[in-house]
Structure formats: C-alpha cells, structure tokens
Design an enzyme around this catalytic site. Structure first.
Site, PDB file in Angstrom:
ATOM      1  N   ILE A  19      10.971  14.591  18.118  1.00 57.51           N
ATOM      2  CA  ILE A  19      11.816  15.563  17.746  1.00 57.51           C
ATOM      3  C   ILE A  19      13.964  14.709  17.444  1.00 57.51           C
ATOM      4  O   ILE A  19      13.969  14.178  18.602  1.00 57.51           O
ATOM      5  CB  ILE A  19      12.614  16.200  18.263  1.00 57.51           C
ATOM      6  CG1 ILE A  19      10.849  17.840  18.377  1.00 57.51           C
ATOM      7  CG2 ILE A  19      13.189  17.767  18.326  1.00 57.51           C
ATOM      8  CD1 ILE A  19      10.948  18.399  16.844  1.00 57.51           C
ATOM      9  N   ASP A  57      11.091   3.934  20.128  1.00 55.37           N
ATOM     10  CA  ASP A  57      10.019   4.906  18.638  1.00 55.37           C
ATOM     11  C   ASP A  57      10.055   3.236  17.512  1.00 55.37           C
ATOM     12  O   ASP A  57      11.377   2.850  17.448  1.00 55.37           O
ATOM     13  CB  ASP A  57      11.129   5.774  18.680  1.00 55.37           C
ATOM     14  CG  ASP A  57      10.891   6.652  17.617  1.00 55.37           C
ATOM     15  OD1 ASP A  57       8.863   6.526  17.602  1.00 55.37           O
ATOM     16  OD2 ASP A  57      11.506   7.400  17.701  1.00 55.37           O
ATOM     17  N   ASP A  66       5.115  -0.534  15.349  1.00 57.16           N
ATOM     18  CA  ASP A  66       4.738   0.158  14.293  1.00 57.16           C
ATOM     19  C   ASP A  66       4.622  -0.972  13.205  1.00 57.16           C
ATOM     20  O   ASP A  66       6.197  -1.245  12.516  1.00 57.16           O
ATOM     21  CB  ASP A  66       6.332   0.973  13.842  1.00 57.16           C
ATOM     22  CG  ASP A  66       6.236   1.980  12.827  1.00 57.16           C
ATOM     23  OD1 ASP A  66       4.784   1.998  11.675  1.00 57.16           O
ATOM     24  OD2 ASP A  66       6.745   2.712  11.713  1.00 57.16           O
TER      25      ASP A  66
END
Ligand code: 13P
Length: 282
Positions: free
Chosen positions: A231, A82, A104
């Site tokens: 989440i 992530d 990212d």
C-alpha cells in the site's frame, strides 16, 4: 527482536492464510504512524521505502531516523526497499541496514532479470537480508518507474517457474492485472493465474498495487495466497490530505506539531484499517 527480515513473518502469514501489510513510508512521521498502528493491533508490519524516498534523504540519514523506530517497536518490523532497478543501489541499501530489498528487473529480458536477481540474493543471504523479485509488468507509476497500460504483461507461469528456481528469492510479485497509483478504469485481475503461481511457488506471493482494490478483491487474493500486500498511494493521499484538511480547519494555527499530530492520526487510520483487514480481524 523487533527488527526482522521478511522470512518468518511472511512464512507465518502464508501458512495461516492472512497477509502482512507493507506500507510505503516517506518520512519519520509516516513511519512512526505505521508502526504505532501495528503495535496497537499487535501485528507484524513491513515498512517500505521507495528508491526516490531513500535518495531524497540519503541512505545513512534515512536509516538514522528509521532504526530507532524499528528497534524500539513492540511488534516485528521489517524494513524493505521497494522496486529497486539498480543493482549497486540495492547492495548499498543492504549495506546500509535494510533487512529486506526488492530487486525489480521485470523490465529486463528474463535471463538478465535472473542474473541480476541472483547477484542480489547472493549478496543479501549472508547478511540475513531477504529479497523480493518481480515478473511481468505492473501498470502505473511507482517511484520513477512508469509502465503504460499497453505495456501491461501478466507474468507467464513457465517464466515464473524458471525465475523462482534459478534465483532462490524469498518473496515473489507476479503481475496479475493490479496497478500502482489510483485505478482509472475497471480492475481486471487474473485470479486463476495468481492461484496457479501460488500452487508451485517456493516462496510467499506479494500483491502490488493495493490502493483502490475492493474488500472482495483483497479477500479473494489473500485466500489464494497473497502473503504481503503493498500500500503506497493511500498513505501518500492520507498524508497530503491530512495536512490540507488541518490547514483548512485551522487557517490561523501556526504550530507545526499540531499539524503533524493531526496528519499522523490520518495516516495511522489508513494503516490500521488495512492491517485489520489483511490479518482478517474484521
Ligand atoms: P499502490 O500505490 O497502488 O498502493 O501500490 C503500492 C505498491 O505496489 C508499491 O510497490
């Protein structure tokens, strides 16, 4: 095969208008709890690891305890990195066995984000690893990335078109007003923007900042095309609160396995509730 990348599970979710839960796990206990929850519901799951968590264990050490869990799972499991802002670290996780990564570059100028994301896609594709990208700024704290409220910037459709076309990513996270962490004020989501982007997006859309969104918000965003819902904070809360509750209830209990068993159930409940909801079982 239980260990998969995100492609097939997200495409299936997109086609059938449901979402796959992507849960940020922090250790063996949370990973096992999440996979068991998915197995009991017979649903695919994405386990996510933040860069901070991977660095805390080390790439090989972390893969060493996650691989047996995903290999032996009775459902499809993707293991996804992530919010990695570091090209070299992202490649190291691809080499280390992650089946999916998020690069990212959303805090970079568009051209630089495109260049770096393309580099990751070119590296990942031959290894059958899927890539998620992001545009705009998702407010809050995730890992060591801080985005202040004033820096909030929704993804611009014209940038999204260019980014999607030039990078060839497998999953796309446009900023639409959701935030990482615990929501403090009113949550204002740009549903029209999400819908517009989904209409032209070549790949499934990802919803970040899932903790704290209402059932109605989830329903609407999944109906509009959210195929992966992230989440993280809810898992961290269940884990820390689970330990706190157990020690308060049993102050003289010194068996760590009992503490772990209780905490695991608390984490599992959170994962179960979200998967049921995202896969429209409720
Ligand atoms: P929450 O911490 O709000 O659940 O967000 C998770 C997330 O988007 C991780 O990338």
């Amino acid at each position: 095969m239980s260990y998969v990348n995100m492609e097939a599970i997200l495409e299936n979710a997109r086609k059938n208008h449901y979402a796959i839960g992507a849960f940020n796990i922090v250790n063996y206990l949370t990973a096992k709890a999440a996979v068991e929850a998915a197995e009991e519901l017979g649903q695919s799951i994405i386990l996510q690891t933040s860069v901070k968590t991977v660095k805390a264990f080390g790439i090989n050490e972390m893969m060493g305890f996650l691989k047996p869990i995903v290999d032996q799972a009775k459902v499809n499991v993707a293991l996804h990195l992530d919010h990695s802002t570091d090209v070299a670290f992202t490649k190291a996780c691809i080499d280390g066995g992650w089946s999916s990564v998020m690069y990212d570059g959303s805090q970079l100028p568009l051209e630089d984000n495109i260049r770096n994301t393309k580099e990751i896609v070119a590296y990942a594709k031959p290894k059958n690893v899927t890539v998620e990208g992001e545009l705009g700024a998702i407010v809050g704290v995730e890992d060591d990335i801080f985005v202040k409220e004033g820096d909030k910037a929704h993804a611009k459709p014209e940038d999204c078109r260019v980014y999607l076309e030039k990078t060839g990513i497998d999953a796309f996270a446009p900023a639409i007003g959701t935030a990482h962490g615990v929501y403090k004020g009113e949550i204002i989501i740009d549903y029209d923007l999400f819908d517009e982007i989904n209409q032209f997006s070549s790949c499934p859309l990802v919803l970040h900042g899932g903790t704290g969104l209402s059932d109605a918000m989830f329903h609407q965003l999944i109906a509009l095309g959210a195929s992966k819902v992230n989440i993280s904070t809810a898992i961290k809360i269940a884990y820390c609160q689970g330990m706190a509750i157990f020690t308060q209830m049993h102050p003289d209990q010194n068996d760590p396995l009992k503490l772990d068993a209780f905490t695991k159930e608390e984490v599992k409940k959170v994962v179960t509730n979200h998967i049921r909801f995202f896969s429209l079982m409720d």
